[in-house]
Motif scaffolding. Structure first.
Motif, PDB file in Angstrom:
ATOM      1  N   LEU A   1       0.052  -3.116  -1.772  1.00 27.24           N
ATOM      2  CA  LEU A   1       1.007  -2.454  -0.848  1.00 27.24           C
ATOM      3  C   LEU A   1       0.640  -1.381   0.008  1.00 27.24           C
ATOM      4  O   LEU A   1       1.154  -1.041   1.074  1.00 27.24           O
ATOM      5  CB  LEU A   1       2.426  -2.059  -1.470  1.00 27.24           C
ATOM      6  N   ALA A   2      -0.278  -0.421  -0.405  1.00 28.11           N
ATOM      7  CA  ALA A   2      -0.808   0.436   0.163  1.00 28.11           C
ATOM      8  C   ALA A   2      -1.621   0.322   1.533  1.00 28.11           C
ATOM      9  O   ALA A   2      -1.759   0.998   2.385  1.00 28.11           O
ATOM     10  CB  ALA A   2      -1.789   1.467  -0.779  1.00 28.11           C
ATOM     11  N   ALA A   3      -2.072  -0.927   1.419  1.00 26.92           N
ATOM     12  CA  ALA A   3      -2.771  -1.499   2.595  1.00 26.92           C
ATOM     13  C   ALA A   3      -2.059  -1.957   3.796  1.00 26.92           C
ATOM     14  O   ALA A   3      -2.624  -2.217   4.727  1.00 26.92           O
ATOM     15  CB  ALA A   3      -3.988  -2.863   2.156  1.00 26.92           C
ATOM     16  N   LEU A   4      -0.635  -2.037   3.563  1.00 24.73           N
ATOM     17  CA  LEU A   4       0.330  -2.361   4.616  1.00 24.73           C
ATOM     18  C   LEU A   4       0.862  -1.216   5.520  1.00 24.73           C
ATOM     19  O   LEU A   4       0.907   0.027   4.726  1.00 24.73           O
ATOM     20  CB  LEU A   4       1.279  -3.133   4.151  1.00 24.73           C
ATOM     21  N   THR A   5       1.036  -1.363   6.502  1.00 30.45           N
ATOM     22  CA  THR A   5       1.729  -0.224   7.252  1.00 30.45           C
ATOM     23  C   THR A   5       3.307  -0.012   6.846  1.00 30.45           C
ATOM     24  O   THR A   5       3.680  -1.026   6.142  1.00 30.45           O
ATOM     25  CB  THR A   5       2.034  -0.370   8.847  1.00 30.45           C
ATOM     26  N   ALA A   6       3.881   1.043   7.012  1.00 30.09           N
ATOM     27  CA  ALA A   6       5.305   1.341   6.698  1.00 30.09           C
ATOM     28  C   ALA A   6       6.044   0.111   7.080  1.00 30.09           C
ATOM     29  O   ALA A   6       7.031  -0.129   6.337  1.00 30.09           O
ATOM     30  CB  ALA A   6       5.625   2.816   6.911  1.00 30.09           C
ATOM     31  N   ASP A   7       5.964  -0.249   8.444  1.00 27.82           N
ATOM     32  CA  ASP A   7       6.827  -1.187   9.137  1.00 27.82           C
ATOM     33  C   ASP A   7       6.756  -2.538   8.512  1.00 27.82           C
ATOM     34  O   ASP A   7       7.496  -3.185   8.057  1.00 27.82           O
ATOM     35  CB  ASP A   7       6.423  -1.269  10.574  1.00 27.82           C
ATOM     36  N   GLU A   8       5.345  -2.879   7.932  1.00 28.05           N
ATOM     37  CA  GLU A   8       5.105  -4.286   7.323  1.00 28.05           C
ATOM     38  C   GLU A   8       5.695  -4.096   5.974  1.00 28.05           C
ATOM     39  O   GLU A   8       6.402  -5.048   5.518  1.00 28.05           O
ATOM     40  CB  GLU A   8       3.564  -4.557   7.188  1.00 28.05           C
ATOM     41  N   ARG A   9       5.541  -3.084   5.057  1.00 32.84           N
ATOM     42  CA  ARG A   9       6.526  -2.947   3.760  1.00 32.84           C
ATOM     43  C   ARG A   9       7.796  -2.984   3.929  1.00 32.84           C
ATOM     44  O   ARG A   9       8.425  -3.782   3.256  1.00 32.84           O
ATOM     45  CB  ARG A   9       6.013  -1.846   3.196  1.00 32.84           C
ATOM     46  N   ASP A  10       8.403  -2.463   4.885  1.00 37.67           N
ATOM     47  CA  ASP A  10       9.861  -2.470   5.388  1.00 37.67           C
ATOM     48  C   ASP A  10      10.396  -3.981   5.604  1.00 37.67           C
ATOM     49  O   ASP A  10      11.357  -4.400   4.959  1.00 37.67           O
ATOM     50  CB  ASP A  10      10.330  -1.712   6.464  1.00 37.67           C
ATOM     51  N   VAL A  11       9.372  -4.863   6.399  1.00 35.61           N
ATOM     52  CA  VAL A  11       9.713  -6.117   6.665  1.00 35.61           C
ATOM     53  C   VAL A  11       9.787  -6.753   5.374  1.00 35.61           C
ATOM     54  O   VAL A  11      10.328  -7.822   5.041  1.00 35.61           O
ATOM     55  CB  VAL A  11       9.092  -6.470   7.841  1.00 35.61           C
TER      56      VAL A  11
END
Length: 163
Positions: free
Chosen positions: A127-137
């Protein structure tokens, strides 16, 4: 035009199902590593039983077997092993003296809590490899998927347990 739209919906659903299945396989690998890292690793069947008992407090053996898609003799042997490591208690039924109620022991609950924590830890680097927006989606989609899957599981569990 309606047939074209139906084809597109079916194709899109197939693509999403394939993506979910691929992701589930990766999650299985991550979760298997977390399970194997335990000081007392359980088999996958044993973990499924512990999770079922956590979700459905006070099952009898027949209901547990149905939830696991197993037979009472196999479920009984599974329970024997869980009881031997101290994760399961068999208690007399309140109304039926011939029946036993299966319950996770404090050690079983602690094991499950630790397993879940190790699983979450294994997800953090991904999950740390994702952007904040990607994590939200992702979180939004997973919440919707969880709700739909949970409804389906509860319905299936209720049918299997004869409720």
């Amino acid at each position: 035009m309606n047939a074209v739209n139906e084809f597109r919906r079916t194709r899109a659903a197939d693509q999403v199902a394939a993506a979910v299945a691929d992701t589930a396989e990766l999650l299985e690998i991550l979760f298997e590593r977390a399970r194997d890292a335990s000081p007392r690793p359980l088999s996958l069947s044993q973990v499924r039983a512990v999770v079922a008992l956590d979700r459905h407090e006070g099952l009898n053996l027949r209901s547990l077997a149905a939830l696991l898609g197993s037979t009472p003799p196999l479920a009984s042997r599974l329970c024997d092993r869980l009881e031997a490591v101290g994760f399961l208690e068999r208690l007399p039924h309140a109304r039926n003296r011939r029946e036993l109620v299966l319950r996770l022991s404090d050690s079983g609950r602690a094991y499950l809590q630790d397993l879940r924590a190790r699983r979450r830890e294994s997800l953090h680097s991904v999950l740390a490899a994702l952007t904040a927006d990607e994590r939200d989606v992702l979180a939004s989609g997973l919440r919707a998927f969880h709700a739909a899957a949970n409804r389906d599981l509860v319905d299936g569990d209720n049918r299997a347990a004869g409720r």
